[in-house]
Motif scaffolding. Sequence first.
Motif, PDB file in Angstrom:
ATOM      1  N   ARG A  58       0.836  -1.209   0.000  1.00 27.42           N
ATOM      2  CA  ARG A  58       0.000   0.000   0.000  1.00 27.42           C
ATOM      3  C   ARG A  58       0.869   1.257   0.000  1.00 27.42           C
ATOM      4  O   ARG A  58       0.621   2.198  -0.757  1.00 27.42           O
ATOM      5  N   ARG A  61       2.449   2.081  -3.297  1.00 28.90           N
ATOM      6  CA  ARG A  61       1.530   2.627  -4.298  1.00 28.90           C
ATOM      7  C   ARG A  61       0.985   4.005  -3.900  1.00 28.90           C
ATOM      8  O   ARG A  61       0.034   4.487  -4.502  1.00 28.90           O
ATOM      9  N   GLY A  63      -0.102   4.867  -0.719  1.00 25.08           N
ATOM     10  CA  GLY A  63      -1.079   4.828   0.365  1.00 25.08           C
ATOM     11  C   GLY A  63      -0.596   5.538   1.614  1.00 25.08           C
ATOM     12  O   GLY A  63       0.603   5.749   1.811  1.00 25.08           O
ATOM     13  N   THR A 126      -9.046   4.685  -1.281  1.00 26.08           N
ATOM     14  CA  THR A 126      -8.730   3.310  -1.646  1.00 26.08           C
ATOM     15  C   THR A 126      -7.213   3.167  -1.739  1.00 26.08           C
ATOM     16  O   THR A 126      -6.548   3.978  -2.385  1.00 26.08           O
ATOM     17  N   GLY A 127      -6.674   2.163  -1.073  1.00 23.29           N
ATOM     18  CA  GLY A 127      -5.223   1.971  -1.063  1.00 23.29           C
ATOM     19  C   GLY A 127      -4.560   2.452   0.205  1.00 23.29           C
ATOM     20  O   GLY A 127      -3.378   2.186   0.433  1.00 23.29           O
TER      21      GLY A 127
END
Length: 206
Positions: A58, A61, A63, A126-127
């Motif tokens: 996460r 990416r 997060g 999201t993430g």
Amino acid sequence: MTEELYPFLSARRSEVDTLAQVAESTREKIRDAIALRERVFDADSARLADCAEAMAERFARGGRLLAFGNGGSSTDAQDLASLFVSATHPLPAIGLTNDIAVITALSNDVGFDVVFSRQIATFGRTGDIAVGLSTSGSSANLGPAFAEARRRGLLTIGFAGGDGGAMAASRDIDHLFVVPSSSVHRIQETQTTLYHVLWELTLELL
């Protein structure tokens, strides 16, 4: 009452006896703390590794981590967030009890049960990663927070004590770590060790 709770403080005891009892009480607490940590890590080492891998994915990416809890668990949540922010290679993390104006506004105007879920609804993407801590596992405002995090596609991680309480029955928590103790002190000590290990593992994977 004081003598019943702390017999080694009795004026009738010699200073030597008092110091000996305090020393033995301290050693007993240390033994209990070590044994509990060993028990938890024997049971959860593989799941800690899996959780760290999911967190690293996460973060890689883009997060962010949102941490929350009540009372002593709120300071643990803030500590967890600060670990990631203050790392050599900082990662985005927020303690959801940091803004007292938001906490008191939501508590006063809506209800204390939404102080974390409303913030996750506002900030969560999201993430992202949602981490909730509770010594009982049944804090009323953690359930809605995990449910909101699940709806928004966040990775959800919980730390609980005792038998896990309501968190153990929740389907909204991806990774749950339960410290099997009735002592709030031992639970929080072990939870602190758990999330420090999780932090170190995540950084190693990144």
